[in-house]
Design an enzyme around this catalytic site. Structure first.
Site, PDB file in Angstrom:
ATOM      1  N   GLU A  43     -95.631  66.018  50.526  1.00  0.00           N
ATOM      2  CA  GLU A  43     -95.993  64.727  49.894  1.00  0.00           C
ATOM      3  C   GLU A  43     -94.918  63.636  50.062  1.00  0.00           C
ATOM      4  O   GLU A  43     -95.204  62.641  50.426  1.00  0.00           O
ATOM      5  CB  GLU A  43     -96.259  65.195  48.514  1.00  0.00           C
ATOM      6  CG  GLU A  43     -96.612  63.700  47.696  1.00  0.00           C
ATOM      7  CD  GLU A  43     -96.805  63.774  46.189  1.00  0.00           C
ATOM      8  OE1 GLU A  43     -96.850  64.969  45.611  1.00  0.00           O
ATOM      9  OE2 GLU A  43     -97.627  62.789  45.813  1.00  0.00           O
ATOM     10  N   ASP A 101     -96.872  70.454  47.970  1.00  0.00           N
ATOM     11  CA  ASP A 101     -96.823  69.305  46.790  1.00  0.00           C
ATOM     12  C   ASP A 101     -95.641  70.124  45.873  1.00  0.00           C
ATOM     13  O   ASP A 101     -95.776  70.779  45.315  1.00  0.00           O
ATOM     14  CB  ASP A 101     -97.893  69.073  46.162  1.00  0.00           C
ATOM     15  CG  ASP A 101     -97.894  68.081  45.365  1.00  0.00           C
ATOM     16  OD1 ASP A 101     -99.177  67.725  44.794  1.00  0.00           O
ATOM     17  OD2 ASP A 101     -96.811  67.461  44.786  1.00  0.00           O
ATOM     18  N   ILE A 126     -94.216  68.668  43.156  1.00  0.00           N
ATOM     19  CA  ILE A 126     -94.716  68.715  41.788  1.00  0.00           C
ATOM     20  C   ILE A 126     -96.006  68.273  41.563  1.00  0.00           C
ATOM     21  O   ILE A 126     -96.235  67.047  42.203  1.00  0.00           O
ATOM     22  CB  ILE A 126     -93.772  68.093  40.946  1.00  0.00           C
ATOM     23  CG1 ILE A 126     -92.439  68.619  40.869  1.00  0.00           C
ATOM     24  CG2 ILE A 126     -94.278  67.655  39.410  1.00  0.00           C
ATOM     25  CD1 ILE A 126     -91.443  67.724  39.859  1.00  0.00           C
ATOM     26  N   ASP A 127     -97.151  68.883  41.447  1.00  0.00           N
ATOM     27  CA  ASP A 127     -98.612  68.312  41.248  1.00  0.00           C
ATOM     28  C   ASP A 127     -98.660  68.024  40.047  1.00  0.00           C
ATOM     29  O   ASP A 127     -98.694  69.079  39.004  1.00  0.00           O
ATOM     30  CB  ASP A 127     -99.537  69.327  41.816  1.00  0.00           C
ATOM     31  CG  ASP A 127    -100.946  68.398  42.151  1.00  0.00           C
ATOM     32  OD1 ASP A 127    -100.933  67.451  42.338  1.00  0.00           O
ATOM     33  OD2 ASP A 127    -101.793  69.431  41.319  1.00  0.00           O
ATOM     34  N   THR A 144     -96.666  64.818  38.569  1.00  0.00           N
ATOM     35  CA  THR A 144     -95.650  64.336  37.971  1.00  0.00           C
ATOM     36  C   THR A 144     -95.878  63.467  36.700  1.00  0.00           C
ATOM     37  O   THR A 144     -94.787  63.483  36.207  1.00  0.00           O
ATOM     38  CB  THR A 144     -95.112  63.313  39.372  1.00  0.00           C
ATOM     39  OG1 THR A 144     -94.956  64.365  40.391  1.00  0.00           O
ATOM     40  CG2 THR A 144     -93.752  62.629  39.038  1.00  0.00           C
ATOM     41  N   ASP A 162    -102.277  68.236  47.619  1.00  0.00           N
ATOM     42  CA  ASP A 162    -102.879  68.581  46.162  1.00  0.00           C
ATOM     43  C   ASP A 162    -103.555  69.610  46.372  1.00  0.00           C
ATOM     44  O   ASP A 162    -103.707  70.633  45.232  1.00  0.00           O
ATOM     45  CB  ASP A 162    -103.548  67.450  45.701  1.00  0.00           C
ATOM     46  CG  ASP A 162    -102.761  66.003  45.433  1.00  0.00           C
ATOM     47  OD1 ASP A 162    -103.129  65.028  45.791  1.00  0.00           O
ATOM     48  OD2 ASP A 162    -101.614  66.267  44.758  1.00  0.00           O
TER      49      ASP A 162
HETATM   50  O1  LIG Z   1     -98.639  62.841  42.391  1.00  0.00           O
HETATM   51  P1  LIG Z   1     -98.743  64.124  42.019  1.00  0.00           P
HETATM   52  O2  LIG Z   1     -98.006  64.525  40.901  1.00  0.00           O
HETATM   53  O3  LIG Z   1     -98.325  65.222  43.113  1.00  0.00           O
HETATM   54  O4  LIG Z   1    -100.473  64.586  41.878  1.00  0.00           O
HETATM   55  C1  LIG Z   1    -100.871  64.354  40.713  1.00  0.00           C
HETATM   56  C2  LIG Z   1    -102.519  64.233  40.894  1.00  0.00           C
HETATM   57  O5  LIG Z   1    -103.005  64.230  39.559  1.00  0.00           O
HETATM   58  O6  LIG Z   1    -102.906  62.860  41.219  1.00  0.00           O
HETATM   59  C3  LIG Z   1    -103.999  63.092  42.337  1.00  0.00           C
HETATM   60  C4  LIG Z   1    -104.767  61.865  42.325  1.00  0.00           C
HETATM   61  O7  LIG Z   1    -105.463  61.575  41.154  1.00  0.00           O
HETATM   62  C5  LIG Z   1    -104.565  64.307  41.730  1.00  0.00           C
HETATM   63  O8  LIG Z   1    -105.502  64.839  42.611  1.00  0.00           O
HETATM   64  C6  LIG Z   1    -103.146  65.129  41.641  1.00  0.00           C
HETATM   65  O9  LIG Z   1    -103.244  66.186  41.350  1.00  0.00           O
HETATM   66 MG   LIG Z   2    -100.229  66.083  43.789  1.00  0.00          MG
HETATM   67 MG   LIG Z   3     -96.573  65.830  43.869  1.00  0.00          MG
END
Ligand SMILES: O=P(O)(O)OC[C@@]1(O)O[C@H](CO)[C@@H](O)[C@@H]1O
Ligand SMILES: [Mg+2]
Ligand SMILES: [Mg+2]
Length: 280
Positions: A70, A90, A92-93, A95, A220
């Site tokens: 990412e 990813d 950190i999913d 953040t 993601d």
């Molecule tokens: O940016 P990050 O933390 O990796 O993504 C967080 C996040 O909530 O943003 C996306 C769009 O809503 C979600 O699908 C995803 O899981």
């Molecule tokens: Mg993400």
């Molecule tokens: Mg992320």
């Protein structure tokens, strides 16, 4: 017969756990927050540090493999998925959750060969839940078998989604229009964990019946897509066709019937694909 990707999957689990240690340690520090596509699309030095840690470990052990991350894509690298063995990361999913110490923060590592996900690892590091799946061999959480919900009635279901990172009125109206239609089916409830990967692991765990979102990225959902399907779930495009992990659109559900019912209520649109040529 020996599994040619077992060594890579073992490495993914080990590095995801090590990345989780870095995330938990960083929670204790002052988390310097930066922004990307909008004032609410957050990134931290920990996202970047974790992605570098994972990527360097893969380069050292599997030098011929390709990488999609990412934060590397955010820094201008291409997001092209070829037939080559590719790690889709990813770091950190969730953040925003990390910045707020809201307990749904995942390290997500998917592995693709010939454009097919061979294994997925999602480590929910504040819950210490290691979700894993190997294609054809089932899905697990901390070694326990995962199975989607057997609920067939959407009116007795919980649906997960996310509000995304746009605060443009038209985009928000679109999201709330779909949300209102789904809520008023009616369903028992709607939940947003703040992480697509964890929302999908909740589907795989049987805690929610479906998750949908337009605006996600391949990093993601790559790992969690296999965890859902290996737990007996179904993946679908928001218009009801086959899911395309580069399209930024997904429905993940416990059954085809509930997935299709969700698609009937979604006001769909097509964001620029992850593999679209860069906009100059
Ligand atoms: O940016 P990050 O933390 O990796 O993504 C967080 C996040 O909530 O943003 C996306 C769009 O809503 C979600 O699908 C995803 O899981
Ligand atoms: Mg993400
Ligand atoms: Mg992320």
């Amino acid at each position: 017969m020996a599994d040619i990707w077992q060594d890579a999957m073992d490495h993914a689990v080990a590095i995801a756990r090590r990345a989780g240690d870095v995330v938990r340690e960083a929670l204790l520090d002052d988390r310097m927050v930066m922004t990307k596509t909008s004032s609410v699309d957050l990134v931290t030095q920990t996202d970047q540090k974790v992605e570098k840690l994972i990527m360097q470990s893969v380069k050292d052990k599997f030098p011929t493999h390709r990488l999609i991350g990412e934060e590397s894509v955010a820094a201008g690298e291409a997001c092209d998925l070829s037939d080559a063995p590719t790690w889709i990361i990813d770091p950190i999913d969730g953040t925003t959750n990390f910045v707020h110490a809201f307990p749904f923060v995942a390290v997500s590592i998917g592995f693709s060969v010939n454009k097919q996900i061979e294994f997925g690892v999602v480590y929910s590091c504040l819950e210490d839940k290691m979700f894993t799946a190997r294609r054809g061999k089932g899905a697990f959480c901390n070694g326990n078998v995962l199975q989607v919900s057997d609920q067939e009635d959407i009116r007795q279901s919980i649906i997960a989604t996310e509000f995304g990172s746009s605060r443009e009125p038209e985009a928000v109206n679109n999201i709330f229009s779909s949300l209102r239609s789904i809520l008023c089916i009616p369903v028992h409830g709607v939940r947003t964990a703040g992480s697509a990967a964890i929302n999908m692991c909740l589907v795989a765990s049987g805690c929610v019946e479906a998750y949908y979102e337009i605006g996600i990225h391949v990093w993601d959902v790559a790992a969690a897509s296999l965890i859902v399907s290996e737990a007996g779930g179904v993946l679908m495009d928001v218009d009801g066709g086959s899911v395309d992990l580069m399209s930024r659109r997904i429905v993940a559900a416990n059954s085809r019937a509930i997935a299709e019912r969700i698609t009937e209520e979604i006001r769909s649109f097509s964001p620029p694909r992850d593999d679209a040529p860069p906009q100059h």
